[in-house]
Design an enzyme around this catalytic site. Structure first.
Site, PDB file in Angstrom:
ATOM      1  N   SER A 147       0.864  -1.187   0.000  1.00 29.54           N
ATOM      2  CA  SER A 147       0.000   0.000   0.000  1.00 29.54           C
ATOM      3  C   SER A 147       0.901   1.238   0.000  1.00 29.54           C
ATOM      4  O   SER A 147       2.046   1.174   0.471  1.00 29.54           O
ATOM      5  CB  SER A 147      -0.845  -0.022   1.273  1.00 29.54           C
ATOM      6  OG  SER A 147      -1.338   1.258   1.565  1.00 29.54           O
ATOM      7  N   TYR A 160      -0.984  -0.240  10.397  1.00 27.16           N
ATOM      8  CA  TYR A 160      -1.096  -0.704   9.001  1.00 27.16           C
ATOM      9  C   TYR A 160       0.160  -0.293   8.225  1.00 27.16           C
ATOM     10  O   TYR A 160       0.787  -1.104   7.529  1.00 27.16           O
ATOM     11  CB  TYR A 160      -2.352  -0.095   8.372  1.00 27.16           C
ATOM     12  CG  TYR A 160      -2.614  -0.505   6.944  1.00 27.16           C
ATOM     13  CD1 TYR A 160      -3.096  -1.779   6.635  1.00 27.16           C
ATOM     14  CD2 TYR A 160      -2.401   0.387   5.887  1.00 27.16           C
ATOM     15  CE1 TYR A 160      -3.355  -2.152   5.319  1.00 27.16           C
ATOM     16  CE2 TYR A 160      -2.664   0.019   4.573  1.00 27.16           C
ATOM     17  CZ  TYR A 160      -3.135  -1.256   4.291  1.00 27.16           C
ATOM     18  OH  TYR A 160      -3.386  -1.618   2.993  1.00 27.16           O
TER      19      TYR A 160
HETATM   20  P1  NAP Z   1     -10.639  -7.229   1.894  1.00 29.81           P
HETATM   21  O1  NAP Z   1     -11.743  -7.276   0.895  1.00 29.81           O
HETATM   22  O2  NAP Z   1     -10.959  -6.847   3.292  1.00 29.81           O
HETATM   23  O3  NAP Z   1      -9.933  -8.666   1.861  1.00 29.81           O
HETATM   24  C1  NAP Z   1      -8.966  -9.046   2.817  1.00 29.81           C
HETATM   25  C2  NAP Z   1      -8.690 -10.520   2.667  1.00 29.81           C
HETATM   26  O4  NAP Z   1      -7.706 -10.899   3.666  1.00 29.81           O
HETATM   27  C3  NAP Z   1      -9.929 -11.365   2.893  1.00 29.81           C
HETATM   28  O5  NAP Z   1      -9.972 -12.418   1.941  1.00 29.81           O
HETATM   29  C4  NAP Z   1      -9.699 -11.926   4.289  1.00 29.81           C
HETATM   30  O6  NAP Z   1     -10.298 -13.202   4.416  1.00 29.81           O
HETATM   31  C5  NAP Z   1      -8.171 -12.049   4.332  1.00 29.81           C
HETATM   32  N1  NAP Z   1      -7.696 -12.132   5.715  1.00 29.81           N
HETATM   33  C6  NAP Z   1      -7.742 -11.167   6.669  1.00 29.81           C
HETATM   34  N2  NAP Z   1      -7.295 -11.664   7.838  1.00 29.81           N
HETATM   35  C7  NAP Z   1      -6.959 -12.966   7.613  1.00 29.81           C
HETATM   36  C8  NAP Z   1      -6.450 -14.014   8.431  1.00 29.81           C
HETATM   37  N3  NAP Z   1      -6.205 -13.848   9.751  1.00 29.81           N
HETATM   38  N4  NAP Z   1      -6.230 -15.235   7.873  1.00 29.81           N
HETATM   39  C9  NAP Z   1      -6.516 -15.431   6.562  1.00 29.81           C
HETATM   40  N5  NAP Z   1      -6.981 -14.488   5.742  1.00 29.81           N
HETATM   41  C10 NAP Z   1      -7.212 -13.271   6.265  1.00 29.81           C
HETATM   42  O7  NAP Z   1      -9.499  -6.241   1.445  1.00 29.81           O
HETATM   43  P2  NAP Z   1      -8.733  -5.955   0.066  1.00 29.81           P
HETATM   44  O8  NAP Z   1      -8.831  -4.514  -0.175  1.00 29.81           O
HETATM   45  O9  NAP Z   1      -9.103  -6.936  -0.979  1.00 29.81           O
HETATM   46  O10 NAP Z   1      -7.234  -6.243   0.557  1.00 29.81           O
HETATM   47  C11 NAP Z   1      -6.324  -7.074  -0.140  1.00 29.81           C
HETATM   48  C12 NAP Z   1      -4.913  -6.503   0.012  1.00 29.81           C
HETATM   49  O11 NAP Z   1      -4.843  -5.252  -0.682  1.00 29.81           O
HETATM   50  C13 NAP Z   1      -4.508  -6.206   1.456  1.00 29.81           C
HETATM   51  O12 NAP Z   1      -3.175  -6.618   1.673  1.00 29.81           O
HETATM   52  C14 NAP Z   1      -4.593  -4.693   1.548  1.00 29.81           C
HETATM   53  O13 NAP Z   1      -3.724  -4.153   2.523  1.00 29.81           O
HETATM   54  C15 NAP Z   1      -4.200  -4.293   0.132  1.00 29.81           C
HETATM   55  N6  NAP Z   1      -4.612  -2.940  -0.277  1.00 29.81           N
HETATM   56  C16 NAP Z   1      -5.928  -2.657  -0.520  1.00 29.81           C
HETATM   57  C17 NAP Z   1      -6.288  -1.380  -0.929  1.00 29.81           C
HETATM   58  C18 NAP Z   1      -7.721  -1.019  -1.225  1.00 29.81           C
HETATM   59  O14 NAP Z   1      -8.013   0.158  -1.522  1.00 29.81           O
HETATM   60  N7  NAP Z   1      -8.651  -1.958  -1.188  1.00 29.81           N
HETATM   61  C19 NAP Z   1      -5.316  -0.378  -1.098  1.00 29.81           C
HETATM   62  C20 NAP Z   1      -3.978  -0.690  -0.841  1.00 29.81           C
HETATM   63  C21 NAP Z   1      -3.637  -1.979  -0.449  1.00 29.81           C
HETATM   64  P3  NAP Z   1     -11.099 -13.757   5.702  1.00 29.81           P
HETATM   65  O15 NAP Z   1     -11.676 -12.568   6.421  1.00 29.81           O
HETATM   66  O16 NAP Z   1     -12.094 -14.653   5.064  1.00 29.81           O
HETATM   67  O17 NAP Z   1     -10.064 -14.484   6.487  1.00 29.81           O
END
Ligand code: NAP
Length: 241
Positions: A147, A160
């Site tokens: 990020s 974070y």
């Molecule tokens: P999201 O929809 O909240 O998805 C997060 C995923 O991580 C879910 O599949 C969740 O699955 C899994 N997760 C969380 N805790 C876990 C655990 N203890 N064990 C196993 N799995 C776990 O968020 P997203 O935006 O797609 O995020 C994906 C990545 O992109 C992250 O690394 C985030 O930091 C990065 N990112 C996102 C954005 C954005 O704007 N969306 C921007 C910059 C970076 P379960 O809850 O089913 O376990």
């Protein structure tokens, strides 16, 4: 889809955080290109939904419900994958959580620990247990999702940001260590994307103004192709026009 449009045929890909958001979209796209998917997350229903999508396009997946904050379980997963596939071609270290937004001195120790465990330490466990399998691939490709917060400091994003900064150093260090192997390892920064995590961070924002996970899935998948030669870089998402 013809065989020629399946450049990832016979390749095994593991995606963490595959139950929704960016991980789910990347998993479907990888399957579409022919890879067999190992889907990792805690929420079984979410994994099953992604599996349904993958089946509907003729792909295959193995569901692995797992809490990534338990490093020993990641080690066991590595052993199980070795028994079954003898190699891993693609690793997407995507799972993450926001933790909490607020002043550093107000962060609950449990939230600190959980965020570091999932965003940083789990990725170290993944590298530790899956590196021998990636080395068995003719072209192992690993992509970890970071990020802007990981390299640009600002108030209230403490845990974070620290976890993502740690992830970036972890991955860049690993990239140096695999320089002379068939493995390439990189980071991808998606920028604002329409997911549950983004809504948690910016509750007042209209999600319809954001790009979807499907918009960036191809950009991440491109980094997993055998022809992708870059190593040790942070690639930033290109927003749709
Ligand atoms: P999201 O929809 O909240 O998805 C997060 C995923 O991580 C879910 O599949 C969740 O699955 C899994 N997760 C969380 N805790 C876990 C655990 N203890 N064990 C196993 N799995 C776990 O968020 P997203 O935006 O797609 O995020 C994906 C990545 O992109 C992250 O690394 C985030 O930091 C990065 N990112 C996102 C954005 C954005 O704007 N969306 C921007 C910059 C970076 P379960 O809850 O089913 O376990």
């Amino acid at each position: 889809m013809t065989e020629n449009s399946k450049p990832l045929k016979d390749r095994v890909a593991l995606v963490t955080g595959a139950s929704r958001g960016i991980g789910a979209a990347v998993s479907v796209r990888l399957a579409e290109l022919g890879a067999h998917l190992i889907l990792v997350a805690r929420t079984k229903a979410g994994l099953e939904e992604v599996d349904d999508k993958i089946r509907s396009i003729g792909g295959t997946a193995t569901l692995t419900p797992l809490d990534l904050s338990q490093g020993v379980k990641i080690n066991q997963l590595g052993s199980a994958l070795f028994e079954r596939y003898k190699k891993l071609d693609i690793l997407i270290g995507n799972a993450g959580l926001l933790g909490t937004l607020g002043p550093i001195n107000h962060i609950d120790p449990k939230v600190w620990q959980q965020t570091m465990d999932v965003n940083l330490t789990a990725n170290w466990w993944l590298i530790r247990s899956l590196d021998p399998l990636l080395r068995q691939s003719s072209s192992g490709r690993a992509v970890f999702i970071t990020s802007t917060a990981g390299h640009r400091s600002r108030a209230y994003w403490g845990v974070y940001a620290v976890s993502k900064a740690g992830l970036e150093m972890l991955v860049k260090t690993y990239a140096h260590e695999v320089e002379k192997t068939n493995i390439n390892v990189n980071l991808f920064n998606p920028g604002g994307t329409r997911t549950r995590m983004r809504a948690e961070a910016f509750p007042g924002e209209d999600p319809m103004t954001l790009k979807t996970p499907e918009h960036i899935a191809d950009q991440i998948v491109k980094m997993t192709l055998p022809s992708y030669a870059v190593n040790g870089e942070i690639v930033t998402a290109v927003n749709p026009k």
